[in-house]
Design a protein around this motif. Structure first.
Motif, PDB file in Angstrom:
ATOM      1  N   LEU A  45      -2.561   4.330 -23.918  1.00 49.34           N
ATOM      2  CA  LEU A  45      -2.878   2.906 -23.996  1.00 49.34           C
ATOM      3  C   LEU A  45      -3.204   2.338 -22.617  1.00 49.34           C
ATOM      4  CD1 LEU A  45      -3.108   0.239 -25.523  1.00 49.34           C
ATOM      5  CD2 LEU A  45      -0.621  -0.023 -25.315  1.00 49.34           C
ATOM      6  N   LYS A  48      -6.784   2.981 -21.950  1.00 48.28           N
ATOM      7  CA  LYS A  48      -7.619   2.118 -22.795  1.00 48.28           C
ATOM      8  C   LYS A  48      -7.673   0.706 -22.210  1.00 48.28           C
ATOM      9  CE  LYS A  48      -6.720   4.326 -27.320  1.00 48.28           C
ATOM     10  NZ  LYS A  48      -5.395   4.985 -27.295  1.00 48.28           N
ATOM     11  N   ALA A 100      -0.811  -5.886 -26.239  1.00 45.44           N
ATOM     12  CA  ALA A 100      -0.950  -4.572 -26.866  1.00 45.44           C
ATOM     13  C   ALA A 100       0.281  -3.684 -26.768  1.00 45.44           C
ATOM     14  CB  ALA A 100      -2.172  -3.864 -26.305  1.00 45.44           C
ATOM     15  N   LEU A 104       1.746  -2.651 -30.368  1.00 43.07           N
ATOM     16  CA  LEU A 104       1.441  -1.307 -30.838  1.00 43.07           C
ATOM     17  C   LEU A 104       2.613  -0.345 -30.692  1.00 43.07           C
ATOM     18  CD1 LEU A 104      -2.155  -1.013 -29.353  1.00 43.07           C
ATOM     19  CD2 LEU A 104      -1.544  -1.425 -31.741  1.00 43.07           C
ATOM     20  N   LEU A 149      -8.150  -0.993 -28.377  1.00 44.28           N
ATOM     21  CA  LEU A 149      -6.828  -0.706 -27.833  1.00 44.28           C
ATOM     22  C   LEU A 149      -5.931  -0.022 -28.860  1.00 44.28           C
ATOM     23  CD1 LEU A 149      -6.141  -3.985 -25.817  1.00 44.28           C
ATOM     24  CD2 LEU A 149      -6.848  -1.750 -24.918  1.00 44.28           C
TER      25      LEU A 149
END
Length: 464
Positions: A45, A48, A100, A104, A149
């Motif tokens: 991540l 990203k 994010a 996530l 993402l």
């Protein structure tokens, strides 16, 4: 090879021409997205996020050029178009990056002896984004950044009026080092859009546009078990209470109704004013609207440019004319706006009084620089009228009493409820609608839920 032209509302010239994608190219695009997603979902991540940040920096570095070409494509004054990138686009993209890691993250559950249990958020696969022309970057960034993402690949189809916006995304992601195939765009027809939605390699569709367009997306997806996110129209109301900060309400509601020539899904389309302040509100609104300048959107100092096309302006002219025939009074002398002329996309702003809900101007989406103002005698009457709509995207109250605002807001059928604000998206809050304004959610941490699927892990680690 079939082509289409973008006719600029600024002067009616052909601004650019593009080719439609072919069937073979669509097949290649879908296959590439599917293959790229398997690798992209494994990228950390943090990496990203770094790529998306570099893409945002690209947009900021080119904001002036992007703004000018956007003005040529859809007519918004150049005084405002670069700010679509510098303000809203940047704010939303960076908030969704900030959110994010937590949004996530794996979801922990209670401890249970002998077991390890948790929920992981997996990417869906390939997300198809169908974006409109009126705020082409603001609407699309709501999905594109969080979709990437979350580990999805993205295919973007922009409205035919603003194809350069899709191309700018591709340039930004290429400059940012996004792996090939993770983001792609296409220029295509409505029929091909339906076929793409029906393809098994598309895992989610995010559509922003008209109610009829939303129904078309739903029909195209009906044979498949995929979700769709639909941000459709609005007929957003405002209620000015007797205790409202009146000058502030006038300034912001006029701006909320007229900015972008009224071509905003969450723009103010009907205003209800308490009878105690009705006359003062109307007088202030008329005085302010008469200060607006309708002109060439490439000129400095212009508040209102042309609408996106002549047919859109003629639709609004029709609503105004019909309302006047039914007894409404138009308060703005359109002849004082020199460029306002039938048969052109240049349309003067208009305020109408003596309106009611038998008139289309108060019930049908206008999507132009015209708004009806209606007198009410109580909160209860305002609530009834605000809810008397097929739409429910945003609504606002203008008052000095926060408790009253909450009490009224609890009774309003809407996705977002404002007090002393309108026509704004806060990226930390869920952007959603009810009724014919659509379904689903973008922005906020909740925006990641529709772009991922939960996967439960239930591991017996002892006692077997």
């Amino acid at each position: 090879m079939k082509t289409f032209q973008v006719i600029s509302p600024v002067d009616g010239s052909v601004y650019l021409e593009r080719e439609y994608i072919t069937s073979n190219q669509i097949e290649t695009l879908l296959a590439t997205a599917t293959a790229a997603q398997k690798t992209w979902q494994k990228v950390p991540l943090s990496e990203k996020m770094a790529i998306c940040e570099r893409a945002v920096e690209y947009f900021l570095a080119h904001a002036d050029a992007i703004g000018e070409e956007l003005t040529w494509q859809m007519g918004r004054p150049i005084a405002y178009t670069p700010n679509e990138i510098r303000r809203g686009f940047q704010e939303r993209a960076r908030y969704m990056m900030q959110a994010a890691p937590q949004a996530l993250a794996e979801v922990s559950v209670s401890e249970k002896e002998g077991f390890r249990r948790f929920i992981r958020r997996d990417a869906l696969g390939t997300v198809f984004v169908v974006a409109p022309w009126n705020y082409p970057y603001l609407t699309s960034v709501n999905v594109i950044i969080p979709a990437l993402l979350a580990g999805n690949t993205v295919i973007l189809k922009h409205a035919q009026q603003t194809p350069l916006c899709a191309e700018r995304y591709a340039e930004a992601f290429k400059a940012a080092g996004l792996p090939e195939g993770v983001f792609q765009y296409l220029h295509t027809t409505h029929d091909d859009v339906a076929r793409i939605i029906g393809d098994s390699r598309i895992d989610f569709v995010a559509f922003t546009g008209s109610v009829s367009g939303g129904h078309a997306v739903q029909r195209a997806a009906a044979e498949r078990f995929i979700a769709t996110g639909l941000e459709l129209g609005g007929k957003d109301p405002a209620y000015v209470r007797a205790d409202a900060p009146l000058a502030f309400a006038v300034e912001n509601l006029v701006d909320g109704a007229l900015f972008n020539s009224g071509q905003s899904c969450c723009g103010i389309e009907r205003i209800y004013v308490h009878e105690k302040v009705y006359d003062d509100f109307v007088q202030g609104a008329v005085a302010l609207v008469n200060q607006y300048i309708l002109g060439n959107p490439l000129d400095a100092g212009v508040h209102l440019g042309p609408m996106v096309r002549t047919s859109a302006a003629e639709f609004v002219r029709g609503q105004i004319s019909e309302a006047v025939t039914q007894g409404a009074q138009a308060l703005i002398d359109s002849t004082s706006f020199a460029l306002d002329k039938a048969g052109t996309p240049y349309l003067a702003p208009q305020l109408l009084v003596n309106v009611d809900h038998s008139m289309r101007i108060m019930t049908e989406e206008t999507f132009g620089p015209a708004v009806g103002i209606m007198k009410v005698s109580s909160d209860e009457e305002a609530i009834q009228l605000m809810n008397d709509s097929e739409y429910g995207l945003t609504a606002s109250v203008w008052t000095g009493d926060a408790d009253a605002a909450l009490h009224i807001g609890n009774q309003i059928e809407t996705g977002t409820w404002f007090m002393n604000r309108c026509d704004y998206l806060d990226p930390e809050l869920a952007w959603t609608g009810v009724k014919d304004s659509g379904r689903g959610c973008t922005l906020s941490a909740l925006g990641y839920e529709s772009l991922t699927r939960p996967k439960s892990f239930h591991l017996r680690v002892s006692g077997y």
